[in-house]
Design an enzyme around this catalytic site. Structure first.
Site, PDB file in Angstrom:
ATOM      1  N   TYR A   1      -5.415   1.330  -3.691  1.00 23.99           N
ATOM      2  CA  TYR A   1      -6.426   0.304  -3.952  1.00 23.99           C
ATOM      3  C   TYR A   1      -7.350   0.129  -2.764  1.00 23.99           C
ATOM      4  O   TYR A   1      -7.068   0.618  -1.663  1.00 23.99           O
ATOM      5  CB  TYR A   1      -5.765  -1.023  -4.327  1.00 23.99           C
ATOM      6  CG  TYR A   1      -5.182  -1.792  -3.154  1.00 23.99           C
ATOM      7  CD1 TYR A   1      -3.995  -1.396  -2.546  1.00 23.99           C
ATOM      8  CD2 TYR A   1      -5.826  -2.912  -2.645  1.00 23.99           C
ATOM      9  CE1 TYR A   1      -3.464  -2.101  -1.472  1.00 23.99           C
ATOM     10  CE2 TYR A   1      -5.296  -3.633  -1.577  1.00 23.99           C
ATOM     11  CZ  TYR A   1      -4.118  -3.216  -0.995  1.00 23.99           C
ATOM     12  OH  TYR A   1      -3.601  -3.909   0.060  1.00 23.99           O
TER      13      TYR A   1
ATOM     14  N   ARG B   1     -11.873   5.964   2.776  1.00 19.53           N
ATOM     15  CA  ARG B   1     -10.448   5.657   2.939  1.00 19.53           C
ATOM     16  C   ARG B   1      -9.716   5.780   1.604  1.00 19.53           C
ATOM     17  O   ARG B   1      -8.594   6.290   1.543  1.00 19.53           O
ATOM     18  CB  ARG B   1     -10.259   4.244   3.507  1.00 19.53           C
ATOM     19  CG  ARG B   1      -8.785   3.899   3.697  1.00 19.53           C
ATOM     20  CD  ARG B   1      -8.592   2.573   4.387  1.00 19.53           C
ATOM     21  NE  ARG B   1      -9.045   1.457   3.567  1.00 19.53           N
ATOM     22  CZ  ARG B   1      -9.096   0.199   3.989  1.00 19.53           C
ATOM     23  NH1 ARG B   1      -8.725  -0.104   5.223  1.00 19.53           N
ATOM     24  NH2 ARG B   1      -9.507  -0.756   3.192  1.00 19.53           N
TER      25      ARG B   1
ATOM     26  N   ARG C   1       8.814   7.526 -18.778  1.00 21.05           N
ATOM     27  CA  ARG C   1       9.039   7.092 -17.399  1.00 21.05           C
ATOM     28  C   ARG C   1       9.847   8.178 -16.689  1.00 21.05           C
ATOM     29  O   ARG C   1      10.994   8.450 -17.057  1.00 21.05           O
ATOM     30  CB  ARG C   1       9.806   5.769 -17.364  1.00 21.05           C
ATOM     31  CG  ARG C   1      10.076   5.294 -15.944  1.00 21.05           C
ATOM     32  CD  ARG C   1      10.892   4.010 -15.896  1.00 21.05           C
ATOM     33  NE  ARG C   1      11.160   3.622 -14.514  1.00 21.05           N
ATOM     34  CZ  ARG C   1      12.154   4.092 -13.767  1.00 21.05           C
ATOM     35  NH1 ARG C   1      13.008   4.965 -14.277  1.00 21.05           N
ATOM     36  NH2 ARG C   1      12.296   3.688 -12.519  1.00 21.05           N
TER      37      ARG C   1
ATOM     38  N   HIS D   1      10.132   9.886 -12.578  1.00 18.94           N
ATOM     39  CA  HIS D   1       9.601   9.795 -11.217  1.00 18.94           C
ATOM     40  C   HIS D   1       8.640  10.938 -10.904  1.00 18.94           C
ATOM     41  O   HIS D   1       7.702  10.772 -10.145  1.00 18.94           O
ATOM     42  CB  HIS D   1      10.741   9.802 -10.184  1.00 18.94           C
ATOM     43  CG  HIS D   1      11.483   8.509 -10.124  1.00 18.94           C
ATOM     44  ND1 HIS D   1      12.222   8.014 -11.170  1.00 18.94           N
ATOM     45  CD2 HIS D   1      11.621   7.597  -9.115  1.00 18.94           C
ATOM     46  CE1 HIS D   1      12.780   6.860 -10.825  1.00 18.94           C
ATOM     47  NE2 HIS D   1      12.421   6.585  -9.585  1.00 18.94           N
TER      48      HIS D   1
ATOM     49  N   LYS E   1      -3.324   3.147   1.572  1.00 20.34           N
ATOM     50  CA  LYS E   1      -3.508   1.796   1.009  1.00 20.34           C
ATOM     51  C   LYS E   1      -2.914   1.780  -0.400  1.00 20.34           C
ATOM     52  O   LYS E   1      -3.624   1.823  -1.411  1.00 20.34           O
ATOM     53  CB  LYS E   1      -4.986   1.400   1.035  1.00 20.34           C
ATOM     54  CG  LYS E   1      -5.173  -0.109   1.087  1.00 20.34           C
ATOM     55  CD  LYS E   1      -6.530  -0.513   1.570  1.00 20.34           C
ATOM     56  CE  LYS E   1      -6.828  -1.991   1.331  1.00 20.34           C
ATOM     57  NZ  LYS E   1      -5.893  -2.941   1.928  1.00 20.34           N
TER      58      LYS E   1
ATOM     59  N   GLU F   1       0.696  -4.520  12.808  1.00 25.74           N
ATOM     60  CA  GLU F   1      -0.468  -5.210  12.229  1.00 25.74           C
ATOM     61  C   GLU F   1       0.017  -6.476  11.554  1.00 25.74           C
ATOM     62  O   GLU F   1       1.174  -6.869  11.710  1.00 25.74           O
ATOM     63  CB  GLU F   1      -1.205  -4.282  11.258  1.00 25.74           C
ATOM     64  CG  GLU F   1      -0.337  -3.753  10.143  1.00 25.74           C
ATOM     65  CD  GLU F   1      -1.069  -2.753   9.240  1.00 25.74           C
ATOM     66  OE1 GLU F   1      -2.298  -2.830   9.110  1.00 25.74           O
ATOM     67  OE2 GLU F   1      -0.375  -1.911   8.642  1.00 25.74           O
TER      68      GLU F   1
ATOM     69  N   LEU G   1      -2.529   0.459   9.143  1.00 26.69           N
ATOM     70  CA  LEU G   1      -3.666   0.836   8.301  1.00 26.69           C
ATOM     71  C   LEU G   1      -4.950   0.862   9.147  1.00 26.69           C
ATOM     72  O   LEU G   1      -5.188  -0.043   9.939  1.00 26.69           O
ATOM     73  CB  LEU G   1      -3.825  -0.182   7.170  1.00 26.69           C
ATOM     74  CG  LEU G   1      -4.980   0.108   6.205  1.00 26.69           C
ATOM     75  CD1 LEU G   1      -4.625   1.275   5.286  1.00 26.69           C
ATOM     76  CD2 LEU G   1      -5.318  -1.124   5.373  1.00 26.69           C
TER      77      LEU G   1
HETATM   78  N1  PDD Z   1      -5.717  -5.948   2.969  1.00 25.75           N
HETATM   79  N2  PDD Z   1      -3.605  -4.025   7.167  1.00 25.75           N
HETATM   80  C1  PDD Z   1      -3.065  -4.409   5.992  1.00 25.75           C
HETATM   81  C2  PDD Z   1      -1.602  -4.248   5.788  1.00 25.75           C
HETATM   82  C3  PDD Z   1      -3.905  -4.918   4.975  1.00 25.75           C
HETATM   83  O1  PDD Z   1      -3.375  -5.261   3.786  1.00 25.75           O
HETATM   84  C4  PDD Z   1      -5.285  -5.070   5.216  1.00 25.75           C
HETATM   85  C5  PDD Z   1      -6.240  -5.620   4.194  1.00 25.75           C
HETATM   86  C6  PDD Z   1      -5.794  -4.685   6.473  1.00 25.75           C
HETATM   87  C7  PDD Z   1      -7.251  -4.803   6.807  1.00 25.75           C
HETATM   88  O2  PDD Z   1      -8.000  -3.774   6.207  1.00 25.75           O
HETATM   89  P1  PDD Z   1      -9.533  -3.977   5.851  1.00 25.75           P
HETATM   90  O3  PDD Z   1     -10.208  -4.455   7.072  1.00 25.75           O
HETATM   91  O4  PDD Z   1      -9.955  -2.639   5.434  1.00 25.75           O
HETATM   92  O5  PDD Z   1      -9.586  -5.018   4.744  1.00 25.75           O
HETATM   93  C8  PDD Z   1      -4.919  -4.153   7.411  1.00 25.75           C
HETATM   94  C9  PDD Z   1      -6.525  -6.353   1.854  1.00 25.75           C
HETATM   95  C10 PDD Z   1      -7.696  -7.199   2.152  1.00 25.75           C
HETATM   96  C11 PDD Z   1      -5.642  -6.845   0.732  1.00 25.75           C
HETATM   97  O6  PDD Z   1      -4.591  -6.257   0.572  1.00 25.75           O
HETATM   98  O7  PDD Z   1      -6.020  -7.750   0.005  1.00 25.75           O
END
Ligand code: PDD
Length: 292
Positions: free
Chosen positions: A39, A58, A107, A109, A156, A188, A212
């Site tokens: 996402y 990304r 279903r 894997h 992501k 983070e 990330l």
């Molecule tokens: N998440 N690290 C993690 C684990 C995150 O979930 C996010 C953002 C970031 C920051 O990434 P960016 O600057 O690209 O938004 C770092 C989004 C906003 C979410 O999951 O809703």
């Protein structure tokens, strides 16, 4: 208090714009059964998707990493997402885009042999970032937690159970975010990247399998370079969090926010710091220039 986001009426699902409340996907979708998808969350200011190219780049890296063939070219994605923003009337929005490995009959894997991905996007309202003065910023309260996530945090992925549990732990403690520690280093936040200011220098953990590569993080790094602020990507010792002059978090939905309390103790003097303010001004100026 910031206004709560509200869903905007239109969504995009597999090639069609339709009312969000009419969008339906199969319960056999692998996103639902396995969390098998990726996402992006992309802010949109005054009808313009902010940093769209890096977000799409990304997303492509995430798709490549999990072996979903690109359903669209960059130009097609741009049209699809701008079309959704336009359907929802432009203005300030936050766009959520999710691509999963589709909904095969069984279903299993293993990857399905032939199955089109499910592409879903919808938008929520986003507060006008210029309605609130930086003087009104009171800052965030955070806790530190063990980073219990997997070892591909660079993807992501929609598989966010660990992030959900960590974010909830912060909420239960009356806090806004959990800052994560893995193998003795800061990684983070549960939903954000982290910056630490110590002796005039800004530090942020290196992006990689544990962190990330945030689009907002990258912009903060770029802006620090442009405005002569000293910023280093490096390992960050959790002890530095406790002694830091300032701590910030960044994400597409929150921008750059100061952390004023960590584990119940004040960060610095317990107020948003001067370097945060400088960076927030640079960020706002950059955003306004794009909207002009
Ligand atoms: N998440 N690290 C993690 C684990 C995150 O979930 C996010 C953002 C970031 C920051 O990434 P960016 O600057 O690209 O938004 C770092 C989004 C906003 C979410 O999951 O809703």
């Amino acid at each position: 208090m910031a206004a709560q986001p509200a869903n905007l009426p239109f969504a995009y699902l597999n090639g069609l714009y339709l009312p969000l409340d009419e969008a339906r996907i199969s319960p056999l979708d692998r996103g639902f059964l396995f969390g098998d998808g990726v996402y992006e969350v992309i802010p949109c200011y005054a009808g313009t998707l902010f940093r769209l190219e890096p977000h799409l780049a990304r997303m492509q890296r995430s798709l490549d990493a999990i072996g979903i063939a690109a359903p669209h070219t960059l130009a097609e994605w741009t049209d699809v997402l701008n079309g959704l923003v336009a359907h929802n009337g432009g203005g300030h929005q936050s766009l959520y885009l999710q691509i999963t490995r589709g909904a095969p009959n069984l279903r299993d894997h293993r990857f399905p042999a032939e199955c089109p991905p499910t592409i879903f996007a919808y938008c929520t309202t986003l507060e006008d970032p210029d309605t609130r003065s930086l003087d009104d910023e009171t800052g965030l309260r955070c806790i530190t937690c063990d980073d219990i996530r997997w070892s591909r945090c660079d993807i992501k992925a929609v598989t966010l159970l660990a992030n959900v549990l960590l974010r909830e732990q912060a909420r239960a403690a009356g806090c806004d975010e959990a800052i994560l520690i893995r193998s003795g280093w800061v990684t983070e936040g549960s939903t954000s990247n982290v910056f630490v200011v110590s002796e005039g220098e800004i530090l942020t953990p290196c992006a990689g399998p544990d962190v990330l590569g945030g689009i907002t993080r990258d912009l903060v790094i770029e802006l620090a370079g442009r405005h002569g602020l000293s910023l280093l990507e490096s390992f960050v010792d959790p002890r530095l969090l406790q002694s830091a002059d300032e701590v910030w978090i960044s994400s597409s939905t929150r921008g750059v926010r100061p952390v004023v309390a960590l584990d119940g103790k004040p960060v610095g003097d317990g107020r948003p710091g001067p370097l945060w303010r400088k960076m927030a001004e640079c960020y706002a100026e950059f955003r306004r220039a794009l909207m002009a």
